[in-house]
Design a protein around this motif. Sequence first.
Motif: not given
Length: 454
Positions: A163-169, A200-212, A443-447
Amino acid sequence: MGQSEPLKTLLAKASPARSGDFLAEIAAESQEERVKAQRRLADTTLQDILDEPLIDPDEDEVSALIYAQHDGDAFAAISNWSVGEFREWLLSENATTDAISDLKWALTPEMVAAVSKIMRNQDLIAVARKRPVVSKFRTTVGLPGHLSVRIQPNHPTDDPKGVAASIVDGLQFGCGDAVIGINPATDSPAAMRRLLELIEELRLRLECPVQSCVLAHVTTAIDCMKRGAPVDLVFQSIAGSQKANSSFGINLAMLKEAREAALSLDRGTVGNNVMYFETGQGAALSADAHHGIDQQTMEARAYAVAREYEPLLVNTVVGFIGPEYLYDGKEIIRAGLEDHFCGKLLGVPMGVDVCYTNHAEADQDDMDNLLTLLGVAGVNFIMGVPGSDDIMLNYQSTSYHDAAYIREVLNLKAAPEFEDWMRRVGLFDETGHLLPQSHEDSARLLGKADLEAA
């Protein structure tokens, strides 16, 4: 309306041909019969339509809601218009964005369904384009010149890494500004909470303005909110009759309870539209809950339910229910344009899952056509599915690449808040367009996403 021809019969006979209405044995038997019905419908007044409920409001809470919503004062100025005159006005220069918007509560689903039946595809596109509907949570969805995308990272076992890989993609393609929405393999509070916490963890880690959103049953969402889960949007499938909604295990009181619970969490930053609804032509018929009404009119009635709860997103999953209801690419394309048009006239923030099942007489070329037409029409959002193939729900939709295509050829932007974030992380240029793939930025985003921690 003559005594010999009930309104629901006229609407069904006037509907452009589709397999679901033939299955229900209510469709016109020939194109000649259909055109004659359309001419009679064009001469029917909006007042005639209001005066003849398709389902008794005393026996159906959706009908009761439609009449409770209706603004008689706003309707007075157009009550004597025929359906044909309404069409001509919608296509005229007098029908500005503000003028159409002012009729939101004057119009009933049956009125907008009726006028759609005597419109060509280009008419549906031209009018819908004049009626933007904007909604907000952490992003602003539906602004003119913008197109948002739902990331749909479904996995057959809800595997966190998958799931996480699909989101980052999807994020790397500029998708996700509508919602990151997962259809869970298992509908349970525990499964829903695990997926919500992952996003939620992914959103906060990336500081990304999205809703789940995890697309579990509304009662599951209510349970999760009571237990403190990070619920942004509450999802529910809805339909155009009380009986059809009962087949989903819901009623209007449940939707109100869920919305109030989500509002109390106060998780939005730029707005408080907290509901996500999905619909689809044929849903009521498949539950034997259509009351002899054609499937397109029943679909429009679902939008009366949706607008009552001020949603962020409403998605017609147009080809998902199957060829029993929309047989081929032509019927799916027509239905997608109808649904978008009717939703927008009723003030609904309308998106479309441009999709088909593998046993339908349709292919990806048909979906390319519908996607492009909807982009011109001003659709609020579409789906982003990895490779366009949903491996959990087993149907074909639009991919992250398709979203990049339609934004590029029509010069459409992502939601403003999301566009700013994409520029900050080096994936959009200064004009808001996707940059050529950069290994360094990816690579930066994936990291930062740290998929190994998922």
